[in-house]
Design an enzyme around this catalytic site. Structure first.
Site, PDB file in Angstrom:
ATOM      1  CE  LYS A  75      66.306  43.824  17.157  1.00  0.00           C
ATOM      2  NZ  LYS A  75      67.163  44.200  16.371  1.00  0.00           N
TER       3      LYS A  75
ATOM      4  NE  ARG B  82      76.075  45.421  19.760  1.00  0.00           N
ATOM      5  CZ  ARG B  82      74.830  44.985  19.361  1.00  0.00           C
ATOM      6  NH1 ARG B  82      73.936  45.339  19.933  1.00  0.00           N
ATOM      7  NH2 ARG B  82      74.981  44.040  18.400  1.00  0.00           N
TER       8      ARG B  82
ATOM      9  NE  ARG C 156      73.782  40.417  13.361  1.00  0.00           N
ATOM     10  CZ  ARG C 156      73.899  41.280  14.434  1.00  0.00           C
ATOM     11  NH1 ARG C 156      75.290  41.770  14.487  1.00  0.00           N
ATOM     12  NH2 ARG C 156      73.185  41.620  15.281  1.00  0.00           N
TER      13      ARG C 156
HETATM   14  P1  AMP Z   1      70.116  39.367  17.645  1.00  0.00           P
HETATM   15  O1  AMP Z   1      70.947  39.422  19.065  1.00  0.00           O
HETATM   16  O2  AMP Z   1      68.666  39.608  18.046  1.00  0.00           O
HETATM   17  O3  AMP Z   1      70.964  40.329  16.769  1.00  0.00           O
HETATM   18  O4  AMP Z   1      70.475  38.020  17.042  1.00  0.00           O
HETATM   19  C1  AMP Z   1      71.765  37.696  16.769  1.00  0.00           C
HETATM   20  C2  AMP Z   1      71.698  36.666  15.692  1.00  0.00           C
HETATM   21  O5  AMP Z   1      71.057  35.292  16.416  1.00  0.00           O
HETATM   22  C3  AMP Z   1      71.166  36.917  14.294  1.00  0.00           C
HETATM   23  O6  AMP Z   1      72.004  37.636  13.597  1.00  0.00           O
HETATM   24  C4  AMP Z   1      70.643  35.760  13.918  1.00  0.00           C
HETATM   25  O7  AMP Z   1      71.640  35.020  13.386  1.00  0.00           O
HETATM   26  C5  AMP Z   1      70.171  35.091  15.124  1.00  0.00           C
HETATM   27  N1  AMP Z   1      68.730  34.980  15.310  1.00  0.00           N
HETATM   28  C6  AMP Z   1      68.342  35.504  16.543  1.00  0.00           C
HETATM   29  N2  AMP Z   1      66.797  35.998  16.330  1.00  0.00           N
HETATM   30  C7  AMP Z   1      66.633  35.271  15.288  1.00  0.00           C
HETATM   31  C8  AMP Z   1      65.303  34.569  14.597  1.00  0.00           C
HETATM   32  N3  AMP Z   1      64.086  35.028  15.185  1.00  0.00           N
HETATM   33  N4  AMP Z   1      65.342  33.876  13.646  1.00  0.00           N
HETATM   34  C9  AMP Z   1      66.527  33.602  13.081  1.00  0.00           C
HETATM   35  N5  AMP Z   1      67.924  33.912  13.677  1.00  0.00           N
HETATM   36  C10 AMP Z   1      67.864  34.668  14.772  1.00  0.00           C
END
Ligand code: AMP
Length: 191
Positions: free
Chosen positions: A13, A127, A144
């Site tokens: 993403k 990664r 996750r």
């Molecule tokens: P990402 O980089 O989008 O994979 O986000 C990394 C981590 O940040 C996730 O595993 C969640 O712990 C937290 N996180 C990111 N976006 C959200 C969201 N919209 N709601 C809740 N937790 C989030």
């Protein structure tokens, strides 16, 4: 233009968000990046969410929403944005709907990247070596993925029903996926 990009953890993403953002001249806003920066800078928010993120859970909606609303009020976001990693829960969808409605805005499209789960896990482990993210060990990655299925997968149906969802194969070389994404968006948005 107001867009979302969704997909399981590790589907690419962030990489594609940057490409789309650059193409349309809108900021690609990643809640994950905002949270990681807060942790690095040891802010009050960072201290509160450090453990949640390390364990692969979701940051509480109330904190997440505050961060997003504040970010969307910044100057560079006034003419459009692409949200990467938000919304992730049904409550966040509702909050985003209200936020958009309050400003007379609407979403133009929601890109969903699909991917083979085991391939994703392998990609994330690779990664982890490169980026040294604290949430990229195998246990956290599996957690996750589980949280994603439980809480975020259902959001795809919501946007599908609204006719906003563009589902695309996220597997393959980065450039290949980018071409796929930009072509599908151009097709849908007419630009
Ligand atoms: P990402 O980089 O989008 O994979 O986000 C990394 C981590 O940040 C996730 O595993 C969640 O712990 C937290 N996180 C990111 N976006 C959200 C969201 N919209 N709601 C809740 N937790 C989030």
């Amino acid at each position: 233009m107001r867009l979302l990009i969704m997909g399981p953890p590790g589907a690419g993403k962030g990489t594609q968000a940057a490409v789309i953002g650059e193409h349309y001249g809108i900021p690609a806003i990643s809640t994950g990046n905002i949270f990681r920066l807060a942790i690095t800078n040891r802010t009050k928010l960072g201290e509160r969410i450090k453990r949640i993120i390390a364990e692969g859970g979701y940051v509480p909606d109330s904190l997440t929403l505050k961060v997003v609303v504040e970010r969307l009020e910044e100057d560079d976001a006034k003419d459009g944005w692409l949200l990467d990693g938000f919304p992730r829960t049904l409550r966040q969808v509702t909050a985003l709907d209200s936020e958009l409605e309050a400003h007379g805005f609407h979403l133009d499209a929601v890109v969903s990247l699909t991917a083979d789960e085991e391939a994703i896990i392998q990609r994330m482990l690779k990664r982890a070596e490169i980026e040294n993210r604290p949430d990229d060990n195998e246990e956290t990655i599996r957690n996750r993925m589980e949280v994603y299925h439980e809480q975020t997968d259902p959001l795809l149906d919501v946007y599908r029903e609204r006719g906003l969802l563009i589902e695309l194969d996220g597997m393959g070389a980065v450039e290949e996926v980018s071409q796929r994404v930009l072509a599908a968006l151009a097709d849908r948005l007419g630009r």
